[in-house]
Design a protein around this motif. Structure first.
Motif, PDB file in Angstrom:
ATOM      1  N   VAL A  85       0.829  -1.348   0.146  1.00  0.00           N
ATOM      2  CA  VAL A  85       0.082   0.127   0.130  1.00  0.00           C
ATOM      3  C   VAL A  85       0.822   1.359   0.002  1.00  0.00           C
ATOM      4  N   LEU A  86       2.026   1.390   0.745  1.00  0.00           N
ATOM      5  CA  LEU A  86       2.709   2.441   1.093  1.00  0.00           C
ATOM      6  C   LEU A  86       3.437   2.767  -0.459  1.00  0.00           C
ATOM      7  N   ARG A  87       4.117   1.614  -0.997  1.00  0.00           N
ATOM      8  CA  ARG A  87       4.601   1.680  -2.258  1.00  0.00           C
ATOM      9  C   ARG A  87       3.693   2.277  -3.346  1.00  0.00           C
ATOM     10  N   ASP A  88       2.456   1.659  -3.488  1.00  0.00           N
ATOM     11  CA  ASP A  88       1.532   1.985  -4.535  1.00  0.00           C
ATOM     12  C   ASP A  88       1.035   3.465  -4.245  1.00  0.00           C
ATOM     13  N   ARG A  89       0.943   3.962  -3.115  1.00  0.00           N
ATOM     14  CA  ARG A  89       0.789   5.277  -2.882  1.00  0.00           C
ATOM     15  C   ARG A  89       1.770   6.202  -3.533  1.00  0.00           C
ATOM     16  N   LEU A  90       2.992   6.004  -3.241  1.00  0.00           N
ATOM     17  CA  LEU A  90       4.144   6.993  -3.562  1.00  0.00           C
ATOM     18  C   LEU A  90       4.296   6.883  -5.068  1.00  0.00           C
ATOM     19  N   ALA A  91       3.985   5.531  -5.691  1.00  0.00           N
ATOM     20  CA  ALA A  91       3.953   5.311  -6.938  1.00  0.00           C
ATOM     21  C   ALA A  91       2.928   6.473  -7.655  1.00  0.00           C
ATOM     22  N   ALA A  92       1.981   6.244  -7.362  1.00  0.00           N
ATOM     23  CA  ALA A  92       0.777   7.069  -7.746  1.00  0.00           C
ATOM     24  C   ALA A  92       1.030   8.616  -7.976  1.00  0.00           C
TER      25      ALA A  92
END
Length: 161
Positions: A85-92
């Motif tokens: 979740v953390l990485r997906d949010r930064l990627a977005a």
């Protein structure tokens, strides 16, 4: 580069393995969990602010799920829903800045050996996986790094609260 920071015991263990098995002439940084390989240097303030905001959360456990054979190296595979979740949010947030490598599906791991003969890698893989039992380590924050043409320099650590 943006990394996930692990608890001291896990960091020491992975660093020891990396020191023992990574070719010394190629070992320019400590063991690490890469979240993003390359972000634009001219966006350093924005990236730093986004990392700081992402770190406004509690530490969490990361499962070390197995030993992975890389062909010319060995890594420990990791898994944690919170990390995804953390990485997906930064990627977005950073979508327009991401390289092709950072746009791909993320498969978290800690590389302890790379750039060796495949037979050497296979021998280490066999040895490490023979008695491997999954376990948990603690994620303690995020690290931001700058590439210096070989070695890397830590720019900032953002600990989880």
């Amino acid at each position: 580069m943006v990394t996930l920071l692990l608890d001291d015991g896990a960091q020491q263990f992975f660093d020891w393995l990396r020191t023992e098995h990574f070719p010394p002439e190629r070992n320019h940084l400590a063991a690490h969990v890469t979240l993003f390989h390359a972000l634009p240097g001219e966006r350093l303030e924005e990236v730093s602010a986004d990392i700081g905001a992402a770190a406004e959360r509690s530490p969490f456990d990361v499962r070390v799920t197995g030993v992975r054979f890389l062909g010319r190296g060995v890594a420990y595979a990791l898994d944690a829903p919170e990390l995804t979740v953390l990485r997906d949010r930064l990627a977005a947030t950073w979508g327009p800045w991401l390289t092709r490598q950072d746009q791909q599906r993320h498969s978290p791991h800690v590389t302890v050996q790379n750039k060796v003969d495949p037979a050497v890698a296979r021998a280490l893989y066999d040895r490490l996986s023979a008695d491997f039992v999954p376990y948990a380590v603690r994620a303690r924050g995020l690290g931001l790094w700058r590439y210096l043409g070989g070695p890397w320099a830590l720019v900032a650590e953002s600990p989880f609260r």
